[in-house]
Enzyme design. Sequence first.
Site, PDB file in Angstrom:
ATOM      1  N   ARG A 128     -68.274  47.603   4.272  1.00  0.00           N
ATOM      2  CA  ARG A 128     -67.310  46.832   5.110  1.00  0.00           C
ATOM      3  C   ARG A 128     -68.014  46.267   6.467  1.00  0.00           C
ATOM      4  NH1 ARG A 128     -62.272  50.635   4.939  1.00  0.00           N
ATOM      5  NH2 ARG A 128     -64.038  52.284   4.844  1.00  0.00           N
ATOM      6  N   GLY A 183     -61.735  47.007  -1.942  1.00  0.00           N
ATOM      7  CA  GLY A 183     -62.720  48.201  -2.218  1.00  0.00           C
ATOM      8  C   GLY A 183     -63.875  48.521  -1.320  1.00  0.00           C
ATOM      9  N   ASP A 207     -70.069  52.222   1.342  1.00  0.00           N
ATOM     10  CA  ASP A 207     -69.247  51.394   1.796  1.00  0.00           C
ATOM     11  C   ASP A 207     -69.912  50.156   2.341  1.00  0.00           C
ATOM     12  OD1 ASP A 207     -67.425  50.138   4.140  1.00  0.00           O
ATOM     13  OD2 ASP A 207     -66.498  52.314   4.070  1.00  0.00           O
ATOM     14  N   LYS A 257     -64.582  52.660  12.216  1.00  0.00           N
ATOM     15  CA  LYS A 257     -63.986  51.818  12.788  1.00  0.00           C
ATOM     16  C   LYS A 257     -63.781  51.900  14.383  1.00  0.00           C
ATOM     17  CE  LYS A 257     -60.774  50.326   9.116  1.00  0.00           C
ATOM     18  NZ  LYS A 257     -59.667  50.533   8.592  1.00  0.00           N
TER      19      LYS A 257
END
Length: 412
Positions: free
Chosen positions: A326, A285, A324, A353
């Site tokens: 990540r 998630g 986010d 990314k």
Amino acid sequence: MSAHIVLTSHPRKGEAASPEIHWGAATPQQRGPIVASLTNPVHRNAIGSHSGAYAVYRALAVASGQLQRDHRPDFTNTAPAEAIGPHPQWSDADKIVSLDPWGHMASSAFAERVAAGVDIRPTIAVTKAHINMPELRAAVIAGRLHPDGDILHANGDVRVTKAAVDPVWYLPGLAKRFGIKESMLRRSLFEQTAGMFPELVTRSDLKVFLPPIGGMTLYFFGDVSRLGRPETRVACRVHDECNGSDVFGSDICTCRPYLAHGIEVCIEMAQQGGVGLVVYNRKEGRALGEVTKFLVYNARKRQNGGDRAETYFERTECVAGVQDMRFQELMPDVFHWLGITRIDRWASMSNMKHGALAAQGIDVVERVPIPDELIPADARVEMDAKKAAGYFSHYTPDATELALPKGRGLEE
Ligand SMILES: [Zn+2]
């Protein structure tokens, strides 16, 4: 079990016995072993514990008398099934900060110290497997993939090498990567884990931290030994875990379709003599966790006007405070570990990314978006929102498009 609880928050008498770590040194002997075991605290030179979050289950096993507190692993026959490295990037302290490049060689490179009683454990393991997914069989039937009897078999079996990688954080390098002070990083880690690791603030001499989080799994397609050579073509999908879609086929997002498509791209590359690589990160998630994720799903589907792309990121931010977590800044480390400087085919639409790879000097030659026919209907909301936010695609939806409710209602 010893009668005393041993506090690790301050150096103890005899602490000089712990091996020194010189992060980024050219050989494992010069770098020194990472010792995070608790069986002999005098040897410890790292903060945290092995196996990430699973350390808590180990604690239950010890507490309930099922595991000896001082159990030492027997590493017979556990060596990597494929050699990886060393690559020149391993001896650059700034290139790899979130994993131990020597982690798969720990039991052999430090065999003498292990034999002498220092509890050194691998943080990376490399093995072999066959995988099989219905999407790959469908791709064979549709004529997109062609079995070759070696990498891809007629029954859909795919031969892979896979590696499990536990996180090992070099705190000064991590702070540098994020452009923050190491002291701020340590304090935040200490506070946000509710004081779980006091050494973060009391032991500035300990620079390595094994965080209590999930790591990653790497799936290699083709000849792993070709990695690190400039002529080797590489296809890649970096995938962040989405259990609902990846395993259970939930259709609100494109995760599993994108994973399957990425594997398809990887198989093609391996069949052409290159190497395919899927990096599977345990960052459920967007690293907000599954509870937060499901709360957001409800907020999206119950809001006035229905589930639509224009409010997709906003609903996440309402619940989590951010869109986010990540932190793709650390993601390129695995490419440095594998000696990869160029990715020829990149199966991803994420600009975060892509930007993280560029910042680390890794070239992406071709970005491969997912074919539209592989996207489930309920996932159109996510796809449109991502495209509008600047994710890579050949088409960007306009404002009217984004305002249309496209997701199912909660009870449908
Ligand atoms: Zn998903």
